[in-house]
Design a protein around this motif. Structure first.
Motif, PDB file in Angstrom:
ATOM      1  N   PHE A  95       0.904  -1.348   0.086  1.00 54.19           N
ATOM      2  CA  PHE A  95       0.008  -0.225   0.241  1.00 54.19           C
ATOM      3  C   PHE A  95       0.976   1.336   0.037  1.00 54.19           C
ATOM      4  CE2 PHE A  95      -2.948  -3.076   1.832  1.00 54.19           C
ATOM      5  CZ  PHE A  95      -4.044  -2.935   0.873  1.00 54.19           C
ATOM      6  N   ASN A  96       2.168   1.057  -0.269  1.00 55.09           N
ATOM      7  CA  ASN A  96       3.222   2.035  -0.182  1.00 55.09           C
ATOM      8  C   ASN A  96       3.375   2.732   1.146  1.00 55.09           C
ATOM      9  OD1 ASN A  96       4.990   3.486  -1.738  1.00 55.09           O
ATOM     10  ND2 ASN A  96       3.831   5.328  -2.110  1.00 55.09           N
ATOM     11  N   ALA A 155       5.002  14.287  11.254  1.00 61.34           N
ATOM     12  CA  ALA A 155       5.178  15.159  10.088  1.00 61.34           C
ATOM     13  C   ALA A 155       4.677  14.033   8.862  1.00 61.34           C
ATOM     14  CB  ALA A 155       6.565  15.399   9.881  1.00 61.34           C
ATOM     15  N   ILE A 156       5.048  13.050   9.029  1.00 60.04           N
ATOM     16  CA  ILE A 156       4.503  11.988   7.670  1.00 60.04           C
ATOM     17  C   ILE A 156       3.072  11.778   7.913  1.00 60.04           C
ATOM     18  CG2 ILE A 156       4.565   9.480   7.193  1.00 60.04           C
ATOM     19  CD1 ILE A 156       7.416   9.315   8.302  1.00 60.04           C
ATOM     20  N   ALA A 157       2.448  11.729   9.125  1.00 61.60           N
ATOM     21  CA  ALA A 157       0.997  11.501   9.050  1.00 61.60           C
ATOM     22  C   ALA A 157       0.484  12.891   8.486  1.00 61.60           C
ATOM     23  CB  ALA A 157       0.561  11.466  10.351  1.00 61.60           C
ATOM     24  N   LEU A 158       1.017  14.192   8.668  1.00 60.10           N
ATOM     25  CA  LEU A 158       0.436  15.383   8.251  1.00 60.10           C
ATOM     26  C   LEU A 158       0.540  15.394   6.928  1.00 60.10           C
ATOM     27  CD1 LEU A 158       1.413  17.819  11.161  1.00 60.10           C
ATOM     28  CD2 LEU A 158      -0.861  17.309  10.444  1.00 60.10           C
ATOM     29  N   LYS A 159       1.586  14.968   6.298  1.00 65.18           N
ATOM     30  CA  LYS A 159       2.032  15.191   4.792  1.00 65.18           C
ATOM     31  C   LYS A 159       1.057  14.188   4.452  1.00 65.18           C
ATOM     32  CE  LYS A 159       5.408  14.211   1.415  1.00 65.18           C
ATOM     33  NZ  LYS A 159       4.633  13.565   0.318  1.00 65.18           N
ATOM     34  N   MET A 160       0.815  12.985   4.808  1.00 66.95           N
ATOM     35  CA  MET A 160      -0.168  11.955   4.316  1.00 66.95           C
ATOM     36  C   MET A 160      -1.556  12.623   4.442  1.00 66.95           C
ATOM     37  SD  MET A 160       1.416   8.315   5.563  1.00 66.95           S
ATOM     38  CE  MET A 160       0.188   7.332   4.523  1.00 66.95           C
ATOM     39  N   ILE A 161      -2.117  13.239   5.138  1.00 64.26           N
ATOM     40  CA  ILE A 161      -3.305  13.890   5.378  1.00 64.26           C
ATOM     41  C   ILE A 161      -3.679  14.910   4.553  1.00 64.26           C
ATOM     42  CG2 ILE A 161      -4.917  14.999   6.988  1.00 64.26           C
ATOM     43  CD1 ILE A 161      -3.653  13.167   9.111  1.00 64.26           C
ATOM     44  N   PHE A 162      -2.727  15.849   4.194  1.00 67.36           N
ATOM     45  CA  PHE A 162      -2.726  17.225   3.435  1.00 67.36           C
ATOM     46  C   PHE A 162      -2.226  16.870   2.077  1.00 67.36           C
ATOM     47  CE2 PHE A 162      -3.253  18.508   8.112  1.00 67.36           C
ATOM     48  CZ  PHE A 162      -4.685  18.877   7.875  1.00 67.36           C
ATOM     49  N   ALA A 163      -1.620  15.785   1.742  1.00 68.73           N
ATOM     50  CA  ALA A 163      -1.052  15.739   0.341  1.00 68.73           C
ATOM     51  C   ALA A 163      -2.384  15.585  -0.706  1.00 68.73           C
ATOM     52  CB  ALA A 163      -0.278  14.753   0.376  1.00 68.73           C
ATOM     53  N   ARG A 164      -2.050  16.168  -1.680  1.00 67.09           N
ATOM     54  CA  ARG A 164      -3.116  16.048  -2.846  1.00 67.09           C
ATOM     55  C   ARG A 164      -3.277  14.632  -3.545  1.00 67.09           C
ATOM     56  NH1 ARG A 164      -2.521  21.658  -6.034  1.00 67.09           N
ATOM     57  NH2 ARG A 164      -2.013  22.851  -4.348  1.00 67.09           N
TER      58      ARG A 164
END
Length: 134
Positions: free
Chosen positions: A34-35, A125-134
């Motif tokens: 699932f990457n 930081a990883i979680a926030l990037k995954m949540i807010f990434a397009r």
């Protein structure tokens, strides 16, 4: 001993450690599909909360787990197909070697409490990037 059991009176959870380790590896491989291949994000918390390891032990164990299955057999398979550029691989290896050494020296020099906080910030930081990434 059953693979997993809950004691009927105390409610204590018992497990066969060999089964648990194999299950953990299978879970990690599924997450990779699932990457979610940032192994530290998946396995380090499981080793801490599920196996009772310290942050240092969990990170060291994860690193030791990654070397044989990821590096050796995969590289050999690509080498047999003629798909390895040894000059670039040597440069990358030197960078990873030095970076790993410096990172390990830094991490092992931190207290367990501080290392947990650093790891937690990285996971956040990883979680926030995954949540807010397009």
């Amino acid at each position: 001993m059953p693979l997993v059991a809950i004691h009927p009176i105390t409610g204590a959870f018992t497990y066969d450690p060999h089964f648990t380790v194999l299950t953990l590896r299978a879970y990690g491989r599924c997450c990779e599909r699932f990457n979610w291949h940032r192994w530290g994000v998946v396995i380090v918390p499981i080793l801490i909360f599920g196996f009772g390891l310290s942050q240092h032990e969990a990170q060291g164990t994860t690193l030791a787990m990654l070397v044989p299955p990821v590096g050796l057999l995969a590289a050999w398979t690509y080498y047999k197909q003629g798909s390895v550029n040894f000059q670039i691989a040597a440069l990358l290896c030197a960078g990873f070697f030095l970076g790993g050494l410096l990172g390990a020296k830094l991490a092992t020099g931190l207290s367990n409490v501080l290392l947990e906080k650093v790891f937690g910030v990285a996971m956040l930081a990883i979680a926030l990037k995954m949540i807010f990434a397009r």
